[in-house]
Structure formats: structure tokens, C-alpha cells
Design a protein around this motif. Structure first.
Motif, mmCIF file in Angstrom:
data_model
loop_
_atom_site.group_PDB
_atom_site.id
_atom_site.type_symbol
_atom_site.label_atom_id
_atom_site.label_comp_id
_atom_site.label_asym_id
_atom_site.label_seq_id
_atom_site.Cartn_x
_atom_site.Cartn_y
_atom_site.Cartn_z
ATOM 1 N N TRP A 34 0.834 -1.206 0.000
ATOM 2 C CA TRP A 34 0.000 0.000 0.000
ATOM 3 C C TRP A 34 0.870 1.258 0.000
ATOM 4 O O TRP A 34 0.606 2.200 -0.754
ATOM 5 C CB TRP A 34 -0.941 0.015 1.203
ATOM 6 N N ALA A 35 1.912 1.263 0.821
ATOM 7 C CA ALA A 35 2.808 2.426 0.872
ATOM 8 C C ALA A 35 3.501 2.632 -0.480
ATOM 9 O O ALA A 35 3.649 3.770 -0.935
ATOM 10 C CB ALA A 35 3.843 2.239 1.978
ATOM 11 N N LEU B 89 4.258 5.612 -5.317
ATOM 12 C CA LEU B 89 4.650 5.507 -6.723
ATOM 13 C C LEU B 89 3.485 5.281 -7.681
ATOM 14 O O LEU B 89 3.688 5.246 -8.889
ATOM 15 C CB LEU B 89 5.668 4.370 -6.882
ATOM 16 N N GLY B 90 2.311 5.069 -7.135
ATOM 17 C CA GLY B 90 1.135 4.820 -7.966
ATOM 18 C C GLY B 90 0.792 3.342 -8.013
ATOM 19 O O GLY B 90 1.676 2.490 -8.089
ATOM 20 N N PHE B 91 -0.497 3.073 -7.949
ATOM 21 C CA PHE B 91 -0.979 1.690 -7.954
ATOM 22 C C PHE B 91 -1.068 1.112 -9.357
ATOM 23 O O PHE B 91 -1.270 -0.079 -9.525
ATOM 24 C CB PHE B 91 -2.358 1.607 -7.285
ATOM 25 N N TRP C 217 5.613 -5.022 -9.320
ATOM 26 C CA TRP C 217 6.831 -5.763 -8.963
ATOM 27 C C TRP C 217 6.939 -5.941 -7.454
ATOM 28 O O TRP C 217 7.231 -7.042 -6.972
ATOM 29 C CB TRP C 217 8.070 -5.033 -9.486
ATOM 30 N N VAL C 218 6.733 -4.855 -6.712
ATOM 31 C CA VAL C 218 6.853 -4.930 -5.256
ATOM 32 C C VAL C 218 5.837 -5.912 -4.690
ATOM 33 O O VAL C 218 6.167 -6.747 -3.836
ATOM 34 C CB VAL C 218 6.698 -3.517 -4.624
ATOM 35 N N TRP D 174 -7.090 -0.476 -15.989
ATOM 36 C CA TRP D 174 -6.625 -1.504 -16.929
ATOM 37 C C TRP D 174 -5.114 -1.546 -17.061
ATOM 38 O O TRP D 174 -4.546 -2.594 -17.343
ATOM 39 C CB TRP D 174 -7.309 -1.319 -18.288
ATOM 40 N N ASP D 175 -4.447 -0.423 -16.822
ATOM 41 C CA ASP D 175 -2.989 -0.442 -16.842
ATOM 42 C C ASP D 175 -2.455 -1.274 -15.670
ATOM 43 O O ASP D 175 -1.514 -2.050 -15.816
ATOM 44 C CB ASP D 175 -2.403 0.967 -16.844
#
Length: 180
Positions: free
Chosen positions: A14-15, A20-22, A29-30, A133-134
Motif C-alpha cells: 500500500w505504501a 509511486l502509484g498503484f 513488482w513490489v 486496466w494499466d
């Protein structure tokens, strides 16, 4: 451990998404790597039996995995150094005596990758419901690459291990997967 670790994964993911954006590759990756580290710890601590019929590789499966590129995926892992990095945690010594441990490791790895694939697919479904969708593309694409392909590879490897343990032949790697 499972619940606390899962909460920790959710918090860090979540952080990361908040910072950095969801919807981009960093969150995807994270999330994948955190979940894989978490499930690896859970499976190491729980040591489930993993003896269900699901884990027996049927005779027709290895040819399918070969056609789907499992051995090419192994070559890719070797080329980027992943196999060498992971080798330290393995108990396989190259002897028949260590085949049982290798068999178990393939089962554990397969289960871990399947659990993470299911969890990330659920996150992808939520993202799809939100019209992101991205995010769906990043999460789903990495699910195939980081979990689908490893499951195929683990099953292909286990087919060889099962053949060796049963005494059905040398079980050498196919030409595509040999080193050198």
C-alpha cells in the motif's frame, strides 16, 4: 507469522502504491516479490505435506511444458543469474539420495507460486472493477512471467525427479536446458 506477515506485505504494498502509484510497474513488482517472500516464509514454517495427487506429474505433461517453453525459461533464469542466486537455499547435491529433497522443493515452490498467482489475480480483479486496466496489465503480465512460468518449470523438473526416483532412466536434461 502468516497473518502478521500478510499484514506487513499489505502495508508495504500500500505504501509503495501510495508513493509511486498503484497502476504502474513499481507497485506490481513490489507486490509480487513481497508476496513471494511472505509465502516462502509461511511454507517453510508450516511445512505442509504436499502429497496430494495434484503434485504427481502425469506422463503427458512434460511434453506440454516443453512446448510452452519451460526449459527456455530455465535458460533465461540461468542467463540473468537467478538460478545461482537461489541455489544457496537448495539441498540438492546432485546425488540420488538428495532427490527426495529436490522433489519436495519443487512442490513447495509450485505451491508458493500458485498461491501468489491466485492472490495477485484477486488484486487484478479489483483493479479491473475499478477500471484500472494499466494496473491489470502489469499485475497479470507479471503473474504469467513470475508465477505461471515457474509453475510449469517446477512441474517439468519434478517429472524428471519422479522418473529418476522410480528408476525409469537417466532423466538427463533436454538439450535445450543443458549448460554450456
Amino acid at each position: 507469522m502468516a497473518v502478521g506477515g500478510g499484514a506487513g506485505v499489505a502495508g508495504v504494498a500500500w505504501a509503495t502504491g501510495a508513493a509511486l502509484g498503484f497502476r504502474g510497474p513499481a507497485f506490481a513488482w513490489v507486490l509480487h516479490f513481497l508476496l513471494m517472500a511472505w509465502i516462502s516464509g509461511v511454507l517453510d514454517a508450516a511445512r505442509p505435506r504436499l502429497d496430494g495427487s495434484w503434485f504427481r506429474v502425469r506422463d503427458r505433461e512434460p511434453a506440454v511444458y516443453r512446448r510452452l517453453g519451460a526449459w527456455w525459461y530455465l535458460r533465461l533464469l540461468r542467463a540473468i543469474g537467478w538460478e545461482r542466486l537461489m541455489r544457496g537455499g537448495r539441498t540438492f547435491t546432485g546425488t540420488r539420495a538428495s532427490l527426495a529433497a529436490l522433489d519436495r522443493q519443487t512442490r513447495t515452490s509450485e505451491l508458493g507460486h500458485l498461491v501468489v498467482a491466485v492472490l495477485v489475480t484477486a488484486v487484478s480483479a479489483v483493479a479491473a472493477g475499478a477500471g484500472a486496466w494499466d494496473a491489470v496489465a502489469w499485475l497479470s503480465g507479471l503473474t504469467v512471467l513470475l508465477h505461471g512460468c515457474p509453475v510449469l518449470l517446477q512441474r517439468a523438473l519434478r517429472a524428471r525427479v519422479q522418473r529418476l526416483r522410480a528408476g525409469d532412466g537417466p532423466g538427463a536434461y533436454p538439450r535445450e536446458a543443458r549448460r554450456g
